[in-house]
Scaffold this motif. Structure first.
Motif, PDB file in Angstrom:
ATOM      1  N   ALA A  71       4.407  -3.819   2.244  1.00 21.66           N
ATOM      2  CA  ALA A  71       3.348  -2.939   2.727  1.00 21.66           C
ATOM      3  C   ALA A  71       3.924  -1.594   3.133  1.00 21.66           C
ATOM      4  O   ALA A  71       4.998  -1.513   3.718  1.00 21.66           O
ATOM      5  N   PHE A  72       3.197  -0.521   2.804  1.00 19.92           N
ATOM      6  CA  PHE A  72       3.548   0.804   3.271  1.00 19.92           C
ATOM      7  C   PHE A  72       2.780   1.041   4.562  1.00 19.92           C
ATOM      8  O   PHE A  72       1.566   1.116   4.572  1.00 19.92           O
ATOM      9  N   ASP A  73       3.475   1.184   5.681  1.00 17.38           N
ATOM     10  CA  ASP A  73       2.851   1.367   6.985  1.00 17.38           C
ATOM     11  C   ASP A  73       2.941   2.850   7.335  1.00 17.38           C
ATOM     12  O   ASP A  73       3.993   3.351   7.728  1.00 17.38           O
ATOM     13  N   ILE A  74       1.840   3.582   7.150  1.00 18.97           N
ATOM     14  CA  ILE A  74       1.851   5.021   7.311  1.00 18.97           C
ATOM     15  C   ILE A  74       1.192   5.389   8.637  1.00 18.97           C
ATOM     16  O   ILE A  74       0.006   5.200   8.833  1.00 18.97           O
ATOM     17  N   PRO A 127      -2.059  -1.114  -3.312  1.00 25.12           N
ATOM     18  CA  PRO A 127      -2.216  -2.493  -2.828  1.00 25.12           C
ATOM     19  C   PRO A 127      -1.376  -2.814  -1.597  1.00 25.12           C
ATOM     20  O   PRO A 127      -1.727  -3.712  -0.834  1.00 25.12           O
ATOM     21  N   GLY A 128      -0.283  -2.091  -1.391  1.00 18.57           N
ATOM     22  CA  GLY A 128       0.561  -2.344  -0.233  1.00 18.57           C
ATOM     23  C   GLY A 128       0.381  -1.352   0.890  1.00 18.57           C
ATOM     24  O   GLY A 128       1.189  -1.313   1.823  1.00 18.57           O
ATOM     25  N   THR A 153      -3.583  -4.651   2.436  1.00 20.27           N
ATOM     26  CA  THR A 153      -2.822  -5.883   2.175  1.00 20.27           C
ATOM     27  C   THR A 153      -3.546  -7.128   2.650  1.00 20.27           C
ATOM     28  O   THR A 153      -3.114  -8.240   2.350  1.00 20.27           O
ATOM     29  N   SER A 154      -4.648  -6.959   3.388  1.00 15.93           N
ATOM     30  CA  SER A 154      -5.256  -8.107   4.068  1.00 15.93           C
ATOM     31  C   SER A 154      -6.575  -8.573   3.470  1.00 15.93           C
ATOM     32  O   SER A 154      -7.234  -9.448   4.016  1.00 15.93           O
ATOM     33  N   GLY A 155      -7.003  -7.975   2.347  1.00 19.04           N
ATOM     34  CA  GLY A 155      -8.240  -8.440   1.713  1.00 19.04           C
ATOM     35  C   GLY A 155      -9.474  -7.929   2.420  1.00 19.04           C
ATOM     36  O   GLY A 155      -9.423  -6.892   3.051  1.00 19.04           O
ATOM     37  N   PRO A 156     -10.589  -8.624   2.278  1.00 12.72           N
ATOM     38  CA  PRO A 156     -10.847  -9.999   1.848  1.00 12.72           C
ATOM     39  C   PRO A 156     -10.773 -10.229   0.340  1.00 12.72           C
ATOM     40  O   PRO A 156     -10.746 -11.352  -0.118  1.00 12.72           O
TER      41      PRO A 156
END
Length: 428
Positions: free
Chosen positions: A2-5, A363-364, A377-380
Motif C-alpha cells: 500500500a502507498f500511504d500518502i 490499487p495500493g 486496499t480495503s474494498g469492499p
C-alpha cells in the motif's frame, strides 16, 4: 504494497514527494517544461448545480497551493487544473471527458457528484486508458451500474471511486431514526435512475430486515410534476418516516404538494439524499425546510485537513463564506478531497506522466484527505474505497446571518466526527 500518502510523507519522504510547499514555481518549471494536467468535471449549472456551486472556490485554493509546482520522485512539474461544467447533462459529461483526453491530454481526471456526471466520465476514461478519480455517489451505482458483476473480477483498470455506499446509508439511517419515536413505517420515493435503482435493490431490503415497514409506490421518472398517487399511498399507509433520493426540483415539487394534501403533518422524519444537501435546497422550500433531515458525506466539523492546501474544514468553510457571502456547503470538502487523492495517486506512481504507472499505483493507494483516509486496499470491491455518511438536520439557526444550521446528529460511520445536537421531529 500500500502507498500511504499523508501530508508529512508528501513533504518530507524520499522517492515520490509533493513539492508544492517547498519549491518555487521557477525551480519546478526549470526541471520540466511539461505540466501535469488534471481534468476536473462537475455539474456547475442545470438542476444539479448545487453540487458544483462551490467548485470554483475549491479550485482557487488548490491552484494557489500548487502554484509553485510539485516535485515527484525528484522531478519538478507545473500543475494545471482544467475544469469543465456538465450542465447536469450525462451526454455532455462524456463528451467533455473525451475532449479533455483527446485535445488536452490530461494526465488524470477527476469527476465529482452524481451518476449523471461520474459514470459517463469514468467510462470515457476507462475506454481511453486515462486514470480517473471520482466521488459523491453511491459506490454500488458506480461499480455495478457500469457493468461490474458481483463475485467477478473488476472490469475496470483506470477508474477508481471513493465514498459512501448503501451500507453507510443504512448504518446512518438506523442510528438517526432511533433518535425519534415513530411507528417505523417508511415511505420511500426512489427515482428510476442509477442512484434510485441501487438504493431500492439494496437499502430497502436491509431496512425491512431491521424492522421497518417499507411502503414503496414504485419508481418515478425524473421530472415528474404530479405526485398525487405517491402522496395518497403514503397517507393511507400512515407513514411517519419519509426517505427519498431525488434531484432538488423533484423533491421541491413533491413536498409542496405533500403539504397541500396534509402529508407533512403526519411525517416525523423527512430523510433526504441527493437533495437537501445544500442550504439553497432547504431555503427554497420556505417554511417547509426546517427540520428536514439530511446526510453529510463531508461537514466543516470533520477533524481532518487537506494535504494539498493545508486547510482544515473550518478554514475552508470560513474562507468560502468570507469570499462569497454564501453559506458553506458539504461539497467544498468533497471536491477538495478528490484533488487530495488525485495528487496522491500521481505522487505514488513514481512517474505521473505515465498513465499506466498511475493506474498501477491506484490499487495500493492509501491517502489522507480533508474528508479522512481514502483506502483502496480495503474494498469492499476492487477500485472502490468506502467513506462515511453522517446523519444531519437543518435546524433553525441560533444566530448569524444564515437561516439554518447544518447540525450533526449522529456519527455511526465515523466516530471521529463530533455530534453537535439531537434529531428533532419534523413538526417539532
Amino acid at each position: 504494497m500500500a502507498f500511504d500518502i499523508t501530508r508529512r510523507n508528501l513533504l518530507m519522504s524520499g522517492g515520490a514527494v509533493l513539492g508544492s510547499f517547498a519549491l518555487g514555481r521557477s525551480q519546478a518549471l526549470a526541471q520540466s517544461a511539461t505540466p501535469l494536467k488534471i481534468g476536473f468535471i462537475s455539474p456547475v449549472s442545470g438542476p444539479l448545480a448545487g453540487f458544483g456551486q462551490t467548485d470554483g472556490y475549491v479550485l482557487e485554493q488548490a491552484r494557489a497551493a500548487l502554484a509553485g509546482g510539485v516535485t515527484m520522485n525528484g522531478q519538478g512539474y507545473a500543475v494545471e487544473i482544467l475544469e469543465r461544467d456538465t450542465q447536469s447533462d450525462p451526454a455532455r459529461a462524456g463528451q467533455l471527458a473525451r475532449d479533455l483526453i483527446n485535445n488536452d491530454n490530461v494526465d488524470i481526471m477527476i469527476a465529482v457528484s452524481t451518476p449523471e456526471t461520474i459514470n459517463p466520465v469514468s467510462d470515457a476514461c476507462e475506454a481511453a486508458g486515462v486514470p480517473c478519480i471520482s466521488t459523491v455517489m453511491p459506490w454500488e451505482a458506480w461499480y455495478f451500474g457500469r457493468g461490474a458483476k458481483p463475485g467477478e473480477p473488476s472490469p475496470f483498470k483506470y477508474s477508481y471511486h471513493f465514498g459512501f455506499g448503501v451500507d453507510e446509508f443504512y448504518r446512518a439511517y438506523i442510528s438517526q431514526w432511533d433518535l425519534v419515536e415513530t411507528n417505523k413505517k417508511v415511505g420511500v420515493m426512489y427515482p428510476n435512475d442509477a442512484d434510485g435503482n441501487a438504493i431500492r435493490a439494496v437499502l430497502a431490503p436491509k431496512l425491512a430486515e431491521a424492522g421497518y415497514e417499507i411502503i414503496d409506490p414504485g419508481a418515478y421518472e425524473t421530472g415528474t410534476t404530479d405526485y398525487s398517487q405517491q402522496i395518497r399511498t403514503f397517507r393511507e399507509a400512515g407513514i411517519e418516516i419519509f426517505n427519498s433520493f431525488p434531484i432538488p426540483p423533484d423533491f421541491a415539487a413533491f413536498w409542496r404538494q405533500a403539504a397541500q394534501q396534509g402529508l407533512h403533518k403526519q411525517v416525523k422524519i423527512v430523510q433526504l439524499a441527493k437533495t437537501g444537501l445544500f442550504p439553497a435546497d432547504i431555503e427554497a422550500l420556505g417554511g417547509l425546510g426546517g427540520n428536514v433531515s439530511s446526510a453529510a458525506y463531508w461537514h466543516r466539523d470533520f477533524p481532518y485537513s487537506s494535504p494539498v492546501t493545508g486547510l482544515t474544514g473550518v478554514q475552508l468553510c470560513d474562507g468560502y463564506e468570507a469570499a462569497t457571502g454564501r453559506q458553506w456547503t458539504q461539497q467544498l470538502g468533497a471536491s477538495l478531497s478528490a484533488i487530495d487523492v488525485a495528487i496522491a495517486a500521481l505522487t505514488a506512481s513514481g512517474n505521473p506522466k505515465d498513465k499506466e504507472a498511475v493506474a498501477a499505483a491506484m490499487p495500493g493507494l492509501k491517502a489522507e484527505s480533508i474528508g479522512g483516509t481514502v483506502d483502496f486496499t480495503s474494498g469492499p470491491v476492487p477500485n472502490v474505497a468506502t467513506g462515511p455518511i453522517i446523519g444531519t438536520q437543518w435546524q433553525a439557526a441560533k444566530g448569524g446571518k444564515f437561516q439554518y444550521d447544518y447540525v450533526i446528529t449522529e456519527n455511526a460511520t465515523d466516530t471521529n466526527v463530533p455530534v453537535a445536537g439531537t434529531l428533532r421531529p419534523y413538526n417539532a
